[in-house]
Motif scaffolding. Structure first.
Motif, PDB file in Angstrom:
ATOM      1  N   GLN A 143       0.831  -1.213   0.000  1.00  0.00           N
ATOM      2  CA  GLN A 143       0.000   0.000   0.000  1.00  0.00           C
ATOM      3  C   GLN A 143       0.861   1.256   0.000  1.00  0.00           C
ATOM      4  O   GLN A 143       0.587   2.214  -0.735  1.00  0.00           O
ATOM      5  CB  GLN A 143      -0.885   0.039   1.253  1.00  0.00           C
ATOM      6  N   MET A 144       1.904   1.242   0.824  1.00  0.00           N
ATOM      7  CA  MET A 144       2.777   2.423   0.888  1.00  0.00           C
ATOM      8  C   MET A 144       3.533   2.599  -0.422  1.00  0.00           C
ATOM      9  O   MET A 144       3.819   3.719  -0.834  1.00  0.00           O
ATOM     10  CB  MET A 144       3.738   2.295   2.067  1.00  0.00           C
ATOM     11  N   PHE A 203       1.225   4.307  -2.640  1.00  0.00           N
ATOM     12  CA  PHE A 203       1.178   5.717  -2.219  1.00  0.00           C
ATOM     13  C   PHE A 203       2.368   6.483  -2.804  1.00  0.00           C
ATOM     14  O   PHE A 203       2.208   7.556  -3.396  1.00  0.00           O
ATOM     15  CB  PHE A 203       1.196   5.794  -0.688  1.00  0.00           C
ATOM     16  N   ASP A 213       3.450  11.910   5.028  1.00  0.00           N
ATOM     17  CA  ASP A 213       2.295  11.144   5.499  1.00  0.00           C
ATOM     18  C   ASP A 213       2.329  10.976   7.016  1.00  0.00           C
ATOM     19  O   ASP A 213       1.351  10.521   7.609  1.00  0.00           O
ATOM     20  CB  ASP A 213       2.296   9.766   4.821  1.00  0.00           C
ATOM     21  N   SER A 245      -0.367  14.518   3.826  1.00  0.00           N
ATOM     22  CA  SER A 245      -1.280  13.373   3.751  1.00  0.00           C
ATOM     23  C   SER A 245      -1.504  12.891   5.190  1.00  0.00           C
ATOM     24  O   SER A 245      -0.541  12.697   5.933  1.00  0.00           O
ATOM     25  CB  SER A 245      -0.647  12.285   2.881  1.00  0.00           C
ATOM     26  N   PRO A 246      -2.755  12.741   5.615  1.00  0.00           N
ATOM     27  CA  PRO A 246      -3.033  12.459   7.031  1.00  0.00           C
ATOM     28  C   PRO A 246      -2.803  10.995   7.428  1.00  0.00           C
ATOM     29  O   PRO A 246      -3.762  10.289   7.745  1.00  0.00           O
ATOM     30  CB  PRO A 246      -4.498  12.870   7.183  1.00  0.00           C
ATOM     31  N   HIS A 247      -1.557  10.572   7.433  1.00  0.00           N
ATOM     32  CA  HIS A 247      -1.183   9.212   7.846  1.00  0.00           C
ATOM     33  C   HIS A 247      -2.110   8.159   7.229  1.00  0.00           C
ATOM     34  O   HIS A 247      -2.760   7.378   7.944  1.00  0.00           O
ATOM     35  CB  HIS A 247      -1.182   9.087   9.376  1.00  0.00           C
ATOM     36  N   GLN A 248      -2.145   8.153   5.906  1.00  0.00           N
ATOM     37  CA  GLN A 248      -3.055   7.253   5.209  1.00  0.00           C
ATOM     38  C   GLN A 248      -2.363   6.477   4.089  1.00  0.00           C
ATOM     39  O   GLN A 248      -3.022   5.850   3.265  1.00  0.00           O
ATOM     40  CB  GLN A 248      -4.244   8.036   4.622  1.00  0.00           C
ATOM     41  N   SER A 249      -1.009   6.502   4.061  1.00  0.00           N
ATOM     42  CA  SER A 249      -0.315   5.803   2.965  1.00  0.00           C
ATOM     43  C   SER A 249      -0.580   4.307   3.032  1.00  0.00           C
ATOM     44  O   SER A 249      -0.669   3.635   2.025  1.00  0.00           O
ATOM     45  CB  SER A 249       1.183   6.094   3.013  1.00  0.00           C
ATOM     46  N   LEU A 261      -3.295   1.988   5.248  1.00  0.00           N
ATOM     47  CA  LEU A 261      -4.298   1.883   6.304  1.00  0.00           C
ATOM     48  C   LEU A 261      -4.533   0.408   6.604  1.00  0.00           C
ATOM     49  O   LEU A 261      -4.986  -0.350   5.751  1.00  0.00           O
ATOM     50  CB  LEU A 261      -5.602   2.565   5.890  1.00  0.00           C
ATOM     51  N   ARG A 272      -6.759   7.072  -4.855  1.00  0.00           N
ATOM     52  CA  ARG A 272      -6.207   7.564  -3.587  1.00  0.00           C
ATOM     53  C   ARG A 272      -6.748   8.945  -3.223  1.00  0.00           C
ATOM     54  O   ARG A 272      -6.281   9.553  -2.260  1.00  0.00           O
ATOM     55  CB  ARG A 272      -4.678   7.585  -3.640  1.00  0.00           C
ATOM     56  N   THR A 282      -7.511  15.221  -0.696  1.00  0.00           N
ATOM     57  CA  THR A 282      -6.501  15.451   0.335  1.00  0.00           C
ATOM     58  C   THR A 282      -5.803  16.796   0.114  1.00  0.00           C
ATOM     59  O   THR A 282      -5.519  17.527   1.068  1.00  0.00           O
ATOM     60  CB  THR A 282      -5.479  14.298   0.338  1.00  0.00           C
ATOM     61  N   TRP A 315      -7.316  17.473   8.693  1.00  0.00           N
ATOM     62  CA  TRP A 315      -6.725  16.140   8.792  1.00  0.00           C
ATOM     63  C   TRP A 315      -7.842  15.125   8.663  1.00  0.00           C
ATOM     64  O   TRP A 315      -8.628  14.936   9.589  1.00  0.00           O
ATOM     65  CB  TRP A 315      -6.047  16.028  10.152  1.00  0.00           C
ATOM     66  N   GLN A 341      -8.501  11.204   7.071  1.00  0.00           N
ATOM     67  CA  GLN A 341      -8.056  10.009   6.342  1.00  0.00           C
ATOM     68  C   GLN A 341      -9.125   9.535   5.372  1.00  0.00           C
ATOM     69  O   GLN A 341     -10.314   9.519   5.705  1.00  0.00           O
ATOM     70  CB  GLN A 341      -7.736   8.886   7.321  1.00  0.00           C
TER      71      GLN A 341
END
Lengths: 312, 312
Positions: A100-101, A104, A251, A273-277, A279, B114, B119, B128, B130
């Protein structure tokens, strides 16, 4: 032997409800309780010897906890707990987070080399303006961290970019990387167009991406999908202003959600990016939980088991 | 035999200066002249028997032209000329356009799954939030047109998406496609998430993507990198409003630049790209020119030679 232990487990936060249902139906030998607030965590904690969830958001005493299963890949919120027993088993969820990352990173690399945000803004003012694109196949990518996450990212980029270089503590080679270096030989790395941090948060990696680090590069795309404390906000902004970094895609942040007053929100070279690379899904959690629990029952270890000293 | 013909060639438009210099140094047997305006084209045209450039923007008499080398992959602007001799040889430039267009499609597919524009807008208001991503590996892609451009796009997506289906006139299989259909069997194609048009502009493809076509799909990402006249603006907007198309990414339009008054500019489900998915370089032009010219000298044909009846 921990495998023969009877577990009373507390779960909390996102995915807790699904996880509780899964454990109840699949692991009757584990007594699981779900907390829905910090006060519930506090009241239940003394009666359990295992916890499972994303970041642990209180500083309650965890000295009686024998097993922690983290729903994410990062376990720094647990390791920071002062009351943590050095012998506590910590397992984590990697799932397909690396994949997933990797998607991203691919997304934002392409977005940058094709200037799609500029084209998007041009549309708003009905402006027709062609912008030449750079080719993905010409790019050399440096990935900081060559563990399961770094390798997952490299796997997604392999065959699409020109070269993928890995950086780790030992410089030992790793799957998916054309070449690997250690931190002492970093100045030998040349012609990098993209730098991706997949570093965990440990005492060693805190603020490791300093001014001297960024000076090694020229106008790179910098992506952080590891942990936010690897780079200080002011160091990054300085690296952008001095041209070592052309664009940053972040992220992760030292404090999440990123505080409203952060200068990063309004920097036009920074994408937030709100920590979503990556999930984590309930399937990721339950499959890693199964692998971890089965290994514990056989008194074995696998790559889901965290080394408390290393921090990952 | 055309190969033994002496060419007096007119070139014009973008890349004309570089092309003129290249021909002068590499093909002394070709007498080349560059026009910098429509009036110069008009005055030079009667004295030449070959032309080379992007879209031919005048309706001057081209009946004396024996060879046209197009700087792009689309040759519809030449085929529409009433005075065109059916025996005129038309060659074109494909270069790595398919590869470039494949990267363009990959970029915007990833951008959509994505939600990166959402975003991006959230960042402007320091929000913020997700948003779960869909995975590239789950997507089935339908590509309309399986020629060199369609195959180039498929090659870029191969291994990243789940399945790539091709649609062409005959339904014959083509490299890089898991399966191919013809237009009569189109209703058999199921579970498509992305539709990419790589169709050329011909009398057959004009407005071919009609309401009935879009009704075959549910909430697809629609990308047009072929020619703009394959779909009418109102038909596309109707397909968006009725949910058959979730988002449209348009790189080509019936009239270019897209007129300021077009409703597409302001449709929040439409991304406008100013015909830049594949930008021909001088290297593309000169390498295809060489392949075409060498084939002509040997009285041979290759895939750069346009069939005037088919239109590509």
């Amino acid at each position: 032997m921990q495998g023969s232990m009877e577990y009373r487990m507390l779960t909390y936060g996102r995915l807790a409800e699904d996880f509780e249902a899964h454990v109840k139906s699949s692991y009757p030998e584990i007594l699981i309780t779900k907390a829905t607030s910090k006060s519930e965590i506090k009241s239940i904690l003394p009666d359990v010897n295992a916890i499972a969830g994303f970041n642990f958001l209180t500083d309650e005493d965890v000295s009686g906890i024998k097993w922690i299963h983290a729903f994410g890949a990062g376990v720094d919120s647990y390791l920071k707990l002062e009351s943590l027993d050095p012998n506590t088993t910590i397992t984590r969820t990697t799932g397909d987070l690396g994949k997933q990352m990797g998607e991203f990173c691919l997304t934002y690399i392409l977005a940058e080399i094709r200037s799609i945000f500029t084209t998007y803004e041009n549309q708003k003012i009905a402006t027709w303006k062609q912008i030449p694109a750079r080719s993905l196949a010409d790019l050399n990518v440096l990935i900081l961290g060559t563990g399961s996450i770094g390798q997952g990212i490299a796997q997604q980029l392999n065959g699409l970019v020109n070269k993928i270089i890995g950086l780790n503590r030992s410089g030992t080679s790793a799957a998916q990387f054309h070449d690997t270096y250690n931190w002492d030989s970093i100045s030998q790395i040349q012609d990098i167009h993209v730098v991706i941090s997949a570093l965990p948060s440990t005492t060693e990696t805190s603020s490791i991406l300093d001014t001297a680090f960024f000076k090694l590069f020229n106008a790179v795309i910098f992506i952080n999908v590891g942990r936010g404390d690897a780079v200080d906000e002011n160091v990054l902004i300085e690296a952008i202003n001095s041209g070592h970094v052309n664009n940053a895609i972040l992220d992760v942040f030292p404090e999440e959600p990123l505080p409203k007053e952060s200068n990063l929100w309004t920097n036009d070279r920074v994408l937030i990016s709100p920590h979503q690379s990556g999930l984590t899904t309930i399937d990721d959690v339950t499959s890693c939980f199964k692998l971890a629990f089965n290994a514990m029952k056989r008194d074995e270890r696998n790559n889901l088991f965290v080394d408390q000293e290393k921090g990952y």
